[in-house]
Scaffold this active site. Structure first.
Site, PDB file in Angstrom:
ATOM      1  CB  SER A 150      -0.903   0.027   1.234  1.00  0.00           C
ATOM      2  OG  SER A 150      -1.519   1.292   1.382  1.00  0.00           O
ATOM      3  CE1 TYR A 163      -3.761  -1.968   5.347  1.00  0.00           C
ATOM      4  CE2 TYR A 163      -3.102   0.285   4.854  1.00  0.00           C
ATOM      5  CZ  TYR A 163      -3.493  -0.963   4.427  1.00  0.00           C
ATOM      6  OH  TYR A 163      -3.613  -1.222   3.086  1.00  0.00           O
TER       7      TYR A 163
END
Length: 254
Positions: A150, A163
């Site tokens: 990501s 995250y």
């Protein structure tokens, strides 16, 4: 070079928004696809049934990435069904929105869940499938692992601090694994910006529009564009390993 006929790909989290697009893209390129799922058995089986037909049959198989015994069983099932695994896409992931400043809201259970799924999961999946991925092939190709990372790994902006850290770890382990498993297995990260999945479409419209506006290309990533990058790792980037392929619309430039 686009032809992956006869190859077998395992996609963890295959029934999710990005996972579905990746499964379709690999099948369109000729791969038999194993749609790996944890709790989404129905959607995974439905997806496997509607993937474009190829030389070998597609399948939907249980693949909880936090359960090493289950991953070993998956590897044995893949071995029994196909006798090979050429591509592993580590797409399974989890998160929950917690404002970065709200450290009290980032409870231990969430941190453990995020790190177990997003970091330990890819390591465990590669460990289970390594013998198949590293097996010699008649065409001389290496096995391939693609970790779905990501942009949060670079920007440190995302659904929560844990995250972001997990995706930075994914990019780091991509480099470590590429070094350790070469030349038998190549390892790459594909790193999307915010992708226009059904989950993202369910979020606040104003927030989504803001994210698109802050991206130089002025839109979100399409799941098909992420899938195309994964397929390219197998078909075109055959002398590439240990690096991150961004699919982020130039967002780090903003």
């Amino acid at each position: 070079m686009n032809n992956l006929n006869g190859q077998v790909a395992v996609v963890t989290g295959g029934a999710g928004g990005l996972g579905e697009a990746i499964c379709i893209g690999l099948a369109q390129a000729g791969c038999a696809v194993v749609v790996g799922y944890n709790s989404s058995e129905g959607p995974a089986r439905e997806l496997a049934d509607r993937l474009p037909p190829v030389t070998l049959p597609h399948a939907a198989l249980k693949c909880p990435v936090t359960d090493s015994a289950a991953l070993a069983a998956l590897a044995a099932e893949v071995q029994g069904r196909y006798g090979r695994c050429d591509i592993l896409v580590n797409c399974a992931g989890t998160t929950r929105f917690v404002p970065h400043a709200d450290l009290a809201g980032l409870d231990d259970a969430l941190i453990d869940q995020v790190l177990a799924t997003n970091v330990r999961g890819p390591i465990a999946a590669v460990r289970a499938l390594q013998p198949l991925l590293a097996a010699p092939r008649a065409d001389g190709r290496s096995g391939l692992v693609v970790n779905i990372s990501s942009i949060a790994a670079v920007t440190a902006m995302g659904s929560n601090i844990a995250y972001c850290a997990s995706k930075a770890a994914v990019d780091n382990l991509t480099k470590s694994m590429a070094r350790a498993l070469a030349p038998a297995v190549r390892v790459l990260s594909v790193s999307p910006g915010l992708a226009d999945t059904d989950f993202v479409k369910s979020l606040d419209v104003a927030w989504r529009n803001e994210q698109a506006e802050r991206t130089p290309l002025k839109r979100l990533a399409l799941p098909d564009e992420v899938a195309a990058a994964v397929v390219a790792c197998a078909t075109h980037l055959t002398f590439t390993t240990g690096t991150v392929i961004p699919v982020d619309g130039g967002r780090p430039l903003a």
